[in-house]
Design a protein around this motif. Structure first.
Motif, PDB file in Angstrom:
ATOM      1  N   UNK A  48       5.841 -20.918 -92.141  1.00 36.19           N
ATOM      2  CA  UNK A  48       5.029 -20.257 -92.690  1.00 36.19           C
ATOM      3  C   UNK A  48       4.253 -19.247 -91.410  1.00 36.19           C
ATOM      4  N   UNK A  49       4.607 -19.565 -90.761  1.00 36.24           N
ATOM      5  CA  UNK A  49       3.700 -18.908 -89.451  1.00 36.24           C
ATOM      6  C   UNK A  49       4.337 -17.646 -89.319  1.00 36.24           C
ATOM      7  N   UNK A  50       5.306 -17.410 -89.393  1.00 31.41           N
ATOM      8  CA  UNK A  50       6.159 -15.940 -89.214  1.00 31.41           C
ATOM      9  C   UNK A  50       6.124 -15.277 -90.614  1.00 31.41           C
ATOM     10  N   UNK A  51       6.450 -15.700 -91.820  1.00 31.03           N
ATOM     11  CA  UNK A  51       6.590 -15.373 -92.766  1.00 31.03           C
ATOM     12  C   UNK A  51       4.789 -14.598 -92.914  1.00 31.03           C
ATOM     13  N   UNK A  52       3.893 -15.482 -92.734  1.00 35.00           N
ATOM     14  CA  UNK A  52       1.858 -14.778 -92.846  1.00 35.00           C
ATOM     15  C   UNK A  52       2.349 -14.075 -91.417  1.00 35.00           C
ATOM     16  N   UNK A  53       2.884 -14.244 -90.358  1.00 33.87           N
ATOM     17  CA  UNK A  53       2.714 -12.739 -89.582  1.00 33.87           C
ATOM     18  C   UNK A  53       3.230 -11.453 -90.022  1.00 33.87           C
ATOM     19  N   UNK A  54       4.201 -11.504 -90.555  1.00 33.38           N
ATOM     20  CA  UNK A  54       5.003 -10.172 -91.396  1.00 33.38           C
ATOM     21  C   UNK A  54       3.832 -10.057 -92.634  1.00 33.38           C
ATOM     22  N   UNK A  55       3.662 -10.686 -93.625  1.00 33.37           N
ATOM     23  CA  UNK A  55       2.277 -10.170 -94.340  1.00 33.37           C
ATOM     24  C   UNK A  55       1.151  -9.758 -93.965  1.00 33.37           C
ATOM     25  N   UNK A  56       0.233 -10.524 -92.938  1.00 32.32           N
ATOM     26  CA  UNK A  56      -0.594  -9.827 -92.546  1.00 32.32           C
ATOM     27  C   UNK A  56      -0.654  -9.664 -90.789  1.00 32.32           C
ATOM     28  N   UNK A  57       0.028  -9.125 -90.663  1.00 32.44           N
ATOM     29  CA  UNK A  57       0.014  -8.565 -88.804  1.00 32.44           C
ATOM     30  C   UNK A  57      -1.539  -8.735 -87.926  1.00 32.44           C
ATOM     31  N   UNK A  58      -2.496  -8.305 -88.805  1.00 30.64           N
ATOM     32  CA  UNK A  58      -4.080  -7.898 -87.789  1.00 30.64           C
ATOM     33  C   UNK A  58      -4.802  -8.934 -88.013  1.00 30.64           C
ATOM     34  N   UNK A  59      -4.249 -10.424 -89.237  1.00 28.76           N
ATOM     35  CA  UNK A  59      -5.510 -10.881 -89.460  1.00 28.76           C
ATOM     36  C   UNK A  59      -4.302 -12.237 -89.827  1.00 28.76           C
ATOM     37  N   UNK A  60      -3.173 -12.887 -88.990  1.00 28.04           N
ATOM     38  CA  UNK A  60      -2.351 -14.257 -89.577  1.00 28.04           C
ATOM     39  C   UNK A  60      -3.016 -15.074 -89.148  1.00 28.04           C
ATOM     40  N   UNK A  61      -3.636 -16.294 -89.986  1.00 27.91           N
ATOM     41  CA  UNK A  61      -3.632 -17.947 -89.775  1.00 27.91           C
ATOM     42  C   UNK A  61      -3.322 -17.557 -88.786  1.00 27.91           C
ATOM     43  N   UNK A  62      -4.361 -18.355 -87.839  1.00 25.90           N
ATOM     44  CA  UNK A  62      -3.698 -18.767 -86.664  1.00 25.90           C
ATOM     45  C   UNK A  62      -3.044 -20.403 -86.450  1.00 25.90           C
ATOM     46  N   UNK A  63      -2.337 -20.381 -85.512  1.00 30.73           N
ATOM     47  CA  UNK A  63      -1.269 -21.801 -86.167  1.00 30.73           C
ATOM     48  C   UNK A  63      -1.999 -23.366 -86.447  1.00 30.73           C
ATOM     49  N   UNK A  64      -3.322 -22.682 -85.571  1.00 38.01           N
ATOM     50  CA  UNK A  64      -3.352 -25.156 -86.176  1.00 38.01           C
ATOM     51  C   UNK A  64      -4.168 -24.890 -87.790  1.00 38.01           C
ATOM     52  N   UNK A  65      -5.189 -23.700 -87.947  1.00 38.91           N
ATOM     53  CA  UNK A  65      -5.642 -23.730 -89.351  1.00 38.91           C
ATOM     54  C   UNK A  65      -4.533 -24.052 -90.558  1.00 38.91           C
ATOM     55  N   UNK A  66      -3.099 -22.608 -89.807  1.00 29.99           N
ATOM     56  CA  UNK A  66      -1.772 -23.024 -91.488  1.00 29.99           C
ATOM     57  C   UNK A  66      -1.545 -24.884 -90.915  1.00 29.99           C
ATOM     58  N   UNK A  67      -1.711 -24.910 -90.089  1.00 24.18           N
ATOM     59  CA  UNK A  67      -0.942 -26.474 -90.002  1.00 24.18           C
ATOM     60  C   UNK A  67      -1.404 -27.542 -90.559  1.00 24.18           C
ATOM     61  N   UNK A  68      -2.764 -27.612 -90.330  1.00 23.90           N
ATOM     62  CA  UNK A  68      -4.080 -28.107 -90.987  1.00 23.90           C
ATOM     63  C   UNK A  68      -3.982 -28.082 -92.862  1.00 23.90           C
ATOM     64  N   UNK A  69      -3.939 -27.042 -93.314  1.00 21.11           N
ATOM     65  CA  UNK A  69      -3.813 -26.483 -94.280  1.00 21.11           C
ATOM     66  C   UNK A  69      -3.051 -26.951 -94.969  1.00 21.11           C
ATOM     67  N   UNK A  70      -1.890 -27.138 -94.138  1.00 20.05           N
ATOM     68  CA  UNK A  70      -0.724 -28.144 -95.262  1.00 20.05           C
ATOM     69  C   UNK A  70      -0.755 -28.899 -94.783  1.00 20.05           C
ATOM     70  N   UNK A  71      -1.140 -29.573 -94.227  1.00 21.19           N
ATOM     71  CA  UNK A  71      -0.479 -31.210 -94.192  1.00 21.19           C
ATOM     72  C   UNK A  71      -2.005 -31.554 -95.128  1.00 21.19           C
ATOM     73  N   UNK A  72      -2.672 -31.089 -95.392  1.00 17.29           N
ATOM     74  CA  UNK A  72      -4.279 -31.538 -96.199  1.00 17.29           C
ATOM     75  C   UNK A  72      -4.021 -31.013 -97.952  1.00 17.29           C
ATOM     76  N   UNK A  73      -3.284 -29.828 -97.923  1.00 19.19           N
ATOM     77  CA  UNK A  73      -3.317 -28.768 -99.354  1.00 19.19           C
ATOM     78  C   UNK A  73      -1.654 -29.050 -99.653  1.00 19.19           C
TER      79      UNK A  73
END
Ligand SMILES: CC(C)(COP(=O)(O)OP(=O)(O)OC[C@H]1O[C@@H](n2cnc3c(N)ncnc32)[C@H](O)[C@@H]1OP(=O)(O)O)[C@@H](O)C(=O)NCCC(=O)NCCS
Length: 134
Positions: A1-26
């Motif tokens: 998901x980090x890779x997909x996110x970075x490709x989609x939003x190269x200038x402003x991807x989710x920081x890894x720790x945010x994405x990780x925790x968002x997925x854990x919670x939701x």
């Protein structure tokens, strides 16, 4: 998901720790498309605590798979689930020049009566606010 996110939003991807925790919670609020070899895209959505409103937080399809209906497929499935949950309104923000995304959302019934919110995500980061009544 980090890779997909970075490709989609190269200038402003989710920081890894945010994405990780968002997925854990939701975890039940994340849908992915996977062809068996890798991730083709994902959508991430979160309901407000009263359960009446849901926000589409992120939608992304990998570059070489765009234009084949995958983004629409993810959104249609999200809206189907939200309808069964009794959610009344779906909201999202989109970069005002993002024609592909805005066209997709409009064809799904989203409107943008509130227009562009200036500096929504900070100086110069304007966003078009879109809503859909379910
Ligand atoms: C926006 C995005 C998710 C769309 O996904 P997609 O799989 O390419 O879109 P689809 O093939 O399902 O197309 C659905 C509709 O969107 C519109 N659309 C898609 N690409 C378009 C383009 N380049 N220009 C104009 N409209 C476009 C069309 O209305 C299309 O319907 P149609 O094929 O029946 O004409 C994808 O382009 C993407 O990941 N972009 C980068 C990340 C992003 O901007 N995410 C949204 C943030 S709010």
């Amino acid at each position: 998901m980090l890779r997909v996110d970075k490709d989609a939003f190269p200038e402003d991807p989710y920081p890894p720790f945010i994405l990780r925790q968002l997925i854990e919670i939701h975890v039940d609020r994340t849908l992915v498309l996977d062809d068996g070899e890798g991730l083709l895209g994902y959508v991430f959505f979160v309901n407000t605590s009263d359960g009446y409103v849901s926000w589409i937080m992120s939608l992304a399809i990998i570059p070489h798979q765009r234009g084949h209906g995958l983004g629409r497929r993810l959104m249609v499935e999200v809206l189907r689930r939200l309808r069964t949950e009794g959610v009344r309104q779906v909201r999202l923000t989109v970069e005002p020049a993002n024609t592909a995304a805005i066209t997709l959302y409009r064809t799904l019934g989203f409107s943008s009566e509130d227009g562009v919110a200036k500096d929504y995500f900070g100086p110069g980061e304007h966003r078009l606010l879109m809503t859909l009544a379910l």
